[in-house]
Structure formats: C-alpha cells, structure tokens
Design an enzyme around this catalytic site. Structure first.
Site, PDB file in Angstrom:
ATOM      1  N   GLU A  68      -2.190 -11.061   5.639  1.00 10.37           N
ATOM      2  CA  GLU A  68      -2.746 -10.482   4.420  1.00 10.37           C
ATOM      3  C   GLU A  68      -3.442 -11.555   3.580  1.00 10.37           C
ATOM      4  O   GLU A  68      -3.055 -12.718   3.594  1.00 10.37           O
ATOM      5  CB  GLU A  68      -1.623  -9.828   3.624  1.00 10.37           C
ATOM      6  CG  GLU A  68      -2.111  -8.888   2.575  1.00 10.37           C
ATOM      7  CD  GLU A  68      -1.542  -7.490   2.684  1.00 10.37           C
ATOM      8  OE1 GLU A  68      -2.276  -6.560   2.365  1.00 10.37           O
ATOM      9  OE2 GLU A  68      -0.383  -7.325   3.086  1.00 10.37           O
ATOM     10  N   ARG A  77       2.332   6.821  -0.052  1.00  7.54           N
ATOM     11  CA  ARG A  77       2.765   5.433   0.134  1.00  7.54           C
ATOM     12  C   ARG A  77       4.012   5.136  -0.698  1.00  7.54           C
ATOM     13  O   ARG A  77       4.911   4.425  -0.258  1.00  7.54           O
ATOM     14  CB  ARG A  77       1.615   4.483  -0.224  1.00  7.54           C
ATOM     15  CG  ARG A  77       1.890   3.059   0.190  1.00  7.54           C
ATOM     16  CD  ARG A  77       0.639   2.203   0.114  1.00  7.54           C
ATOM     17  NE  ARG A  77       0.165   2.059  -1.261  1.00  7.54           N
ATOM     18  CZ  ARG A  77      -0.998   1.471  -1.581  1.00  7.54           C
ATOM     19  NH1 ARG A  77      -1.800   1.009  -0.633  1.00  7.54           N
ATOM     20  NH2 ARG A  77      -1.359   1.358  -2.834  1.00  7.54           N
ATOM     21  N   LYS A  85       5.200  -1.161  -0.669  1.00 12.49           N
ATOM     22  CA  LYS A  85       4.740  -1.808  -1.904  1.00 12.49           C
ATOM     23  C   LYS A  85       5.926  -2.064  -2.833  1.00 12.49           C
ATOM     24  O   LYS A  85       6.124  -1.346  -3.810  1.00 12.49           O
ATOM     25  CB  LYS A  85       3.670  -0.936  -2.572  1.00 12.49           C
ATOM     26  CG  LYS A  85       2.647  -1.750  -3.363  1.00 12.49           C
ATOM     27  CD  LYS A  85       1.454  -0.890  -3.735  1.00 12.49           C
ATOM     28  CE  LYS A  85       0.492  -1.649  -4.622  1.00 12.49           C
ATOM     29  NZ  LYS A  85      -0.325  -2.636  -3.899  1.00 12.49           N
TER      30      LYS A  85
HETATM   31  C1  LIG Z   1      -1.445  -2.798  -3.202  1.00 13.78           C
HETATM   32  C2  LIG Z   1      -1.708  -3.815  -2.131  1.00 13.78           C
HETATM   33  C3  LIG Z   1      -2.912  -3.856  -1.408  1.00 13.78           C
HETATM   34  C4  LIG Z   1      -4.085  -2.966  -1.732  1.00 13.78           C
HETATM   35  O1  LIG Z   1      -3.846  -1.618  -1.564  1.00 13.78           O
HETATM   36  P1  LIG Z   1      -4.830  -0.564  -2.240  1.00 13.78           P
HETATM   37  O2  LIG Z   1      -4.220   0.745  -1.933  1.00 13.78           O
HETATM   38  O3  LIG Z   1      -6.150  -0.736  -1.603  1.00 13.78           O
HETATM   39  O4  LIG Z   1      -4.864  -0.886  -3.687  1.00 13.78           O
HETATM   40  C5  LIG Z   1      -3.035  -4.791  -0.401  1.00 13.78           C
HETATM   41  N1  LIG Z   1      -2.044  -5.656  -0.113  1.00 13.78           N
HETATM   42  C6  LIG Z   1      -0.881  -5.664  -0.800  1.00 13.78           C
HETATM   43  C7  LIG Z   1       0.166  -6.637  -0.445  1.00 13.78           C
HETATM   44  C8  LIG Z   1      -0.683  -4.738  -1.816  1.00 13.78           C
HETATM   45  O5  LIG Z   1       0.477  -4.749  -2.493  1.00 13.78           O
END
Ligand SMILES: *Cc1c(COP(=O)(O)O)cnc(C)c1O
Length: 339
Positions: A219, A80, A183
C-alpha cells in the site's frame, strides 16, 4: 451558507453544528440521535480504547454544478464497514441506519458544504466503536456508531501536482492474515512511524512492501497504488491491502476508457517499467506520483518529465471528479443525489 474561507480550507477538522449517533445496547440498535456536542461520554474500560475495537469510513458529499448535493458510492462504504466490523467482532451497522445517519449528517450541516467551484467537499466520517466495558479480552456488548462531517478543501492547493514517495521495507503496516484489508485504526497506528519518517526525509508518504516476502508493492501509505504502462491500469492484489472504493471506481473507468485492467501481485522491480504511477483514495482521489525512491537500494524511478501528472492520471482524475461534481454523466450510477 456559513462564513468560511472556502478557498483556504485544508484537509482538517472544522466544527459543524450536528453529528448523528446510534447506540447498540441490550442486543439491539436504538434510534438515531442528533447531537450538537463534539464530545462523547465513554466508559474508561470501553474495548475501543484498550483492545482496538473500532473501525471507520471516509466518504464525501459534493455540491455539484447544478447545485445538487451528491454522495458518492455510500453503499460501498457501508459494505466495507460491515466487513471491518466482522473483522474485529463488532456489531455491524444495519444498512438503513448507515444510510439515514449519513443523509441526516449532510442535510443538517448543509451550510458547511463548500460551494461548487471551490474544489472542496463535505467529508463524512462514520465511526463504529466498542463502547461497552471489558477488562478480559473479548468483544464489547455495547457499540456506538456515529457520523460527523467536516468541510474539506481541495487536496492539492497548488493544483494537481505529482508527489515523491519512498519504498521501505523496515516497517510493515499490516500482516498478510492480519487486519490490513479492513479499515481499523490499528493499521494507522502501525503506519505512523513510517509515515513520519517519510515526511522528515522529504517524501509525501512511504510505500510499504508486502510484509511476507518484501518483493511486492503493498500500500502507498493510506492509499492504494496503481501504475500505468502499455495501455494497462495495474494495481496490486494483496491480502493486506484495504480495498479502496476510489481504486474500484478507477478500475471501472479505466476499463471504460480503453485500458486493460490488471489486479495482481506487482513486483517492486516493476516500478522501473511504469509510464505513470499514482496513489488513490477518497481524500485526494488521485495523488500522481512524480518520483519514487527505494530507501534501501537507492534506486530512483521517475514518472514525470515536466513536473505535471501524466495523461492517464489526468484523464482518470477529470472523469471521476467530473462525476462527483455532476459535470460528467454518471454512467455507472455511483452518485446518490441527496437534495
Ligand atoms: C481508506 C483507505 C484507502 C482508500 O480507500 P477509499 O475508499 O478509496 O477512500 C486506502 N488505503 C487505506 C489503508 C485506507 O485506510
């Protein structure tokens, strides 16, 4: 073992002894450096500061029932981060560097890993930033990859209790063809106002509607949304959702435990039909949702009759955290035993 009040740890920053750094310079990655400083020396024209060239990851290492330390699905976090790097034209971090930095960061700070039974874990924060100077808008020539760790307590201090969330349409965290699916810090900056208002109005977080049509669930703040009904685990598909590794894992567990998994557009109207709902991410694993209020229509959706999480939220949470703490067989091979 450090003298820390493990039972009262929150999800916050606690200083540890070491962090790991690696610099990309002159077209290549250097060797890993171990640092004892909490500070970084950064050029004032670094692209991360001005143009948002930065991405991060969040993952956890757990002290298990057998006293071994497990890192959960780190390869997915690496993949990721590579996507995020490509998304904002940063130099991706090679897999070996990512793995070695994570291993070293946990090993060198092992006295900070909360003991088994406290519900805590060691949170890892890999960070990649454009560190080279630019004034014109273009990608940096130099990058810093760093991994720091911090011990965190259980997300729910009062136990696994449902929270309230609020559907909103007057802020977007990300555009459909924007950076929502990677991210990067900019998404968080864009969601701060909505999050703060939700808190002030008494909700744990804001649930964003899709930016284009405002018809679908996007989200749940900084976490993915899922609903359960009619023997199905249903989670939104959207171009602007960050692909949560927790959600990916829950989908696999749900299927394994007999639920049908659907990943598709989820209309806001469908909120009325779910038996259970939750938000998922590394920090909380699952935040069961007890109630959702639509801020515009005033409609209220309830998912908890007795103030407790529903049966599927409980079962999924128990199985996933059981795997992470080495209590339940890791049938999918998700954990890397570090030592
Ligand atoms: C990091 C994140 C998540 C959760 O991802 P995980 O890999 O399960 O920790 C969900 N939504 C957003 C916007 C994120 O930045």
């Amino acid at each position: 073992m450090k003298n820390i009040d493990w039972k009262n740890l929150v999800f916050g920053y606690v200083k540890t002894d070491y962090n790991i750094r690696c610099y990309f310079k002159d077209g290549k990655w250097g060797s890993l450096e171990v640092s004892t400083s909490e500070m970084i020396d950064l050029h004032m024209a670094a692209t991360c500061l001005h143009y948002g060239q930065e991405a991060f990851e969040g993952m956890k290492a757990y002290r298990g029932k057998d006293n071994k330390v497990r890192l959960f699905r780190w390869e997915e976090n690496w993949r990721r981060l590579e996507n995020s790097a490509n998304g904002v034209l940063m130099q991706p971090v090679p897999k070996e560097i990512f793995e070695e930095a994570c291993r070293k960061a946990v090993e060198l700070n092992q006295e900070y890993i909360p003991p088994y039974g406290t519900g805590g874990s060691l949170y890892l924060r890999p960070l990649l930033i454009g560190s080279g100077p630019k004034v014109g808008v273009s990608p940096a020539d130099e990058y810093l990859f760093l991994v720091f760790v911090t011990p965190v307590g259980p997300y729910f201090k009062e136990g696994f209790k449902p929270v309230k969330m609020q559907v909103i349409r007057d802020y977007d965290r990300a555009a459909p063809l924007g950076t929502g699916s990677i991210k990067v810090g900019g998404n968080y900056a864009a969601s701060l106002r909505a999050g703060q208002r939700a808190h002030q109005e008494g909700y744990a977080t804001a649930i964003f509607a899709d930016a284009k049509t405002k018809q679908y669930i996007d989200e749940a703040g900084p976490a993915n949304f899922f609903g359960i009904k009619d023997g199905k685990y249903i989670t939104p598909d959207s171009e602007s959702i960050l692909p949560s590794i927790t959600n990916m894992s829950l989908r696999e567990l749900a299927a394994d435990m007999g639920l049908v998994v659907e990943r598709r557009h989820v209309a806001l109207d469908e909120l009325a039909t779910f038996e259970e709902a939750g938000a998922c991410g590394t920090a909380a694993v699952i935040s069961p949702i007890g109630m959702i209020q639509d801020r515009d229509t005033g409609k209220v959706y309830e998912y908890s009759k007795d103030g407790n999480a529903g049966p599927w939220c409980q079962k999924l949470y128990a199985r996933l955290t059981g795997i992470q703490y080495g209590e339940v067989e890791d049938t999918f091979g998700w954990c890397t035993v570090l030592f």
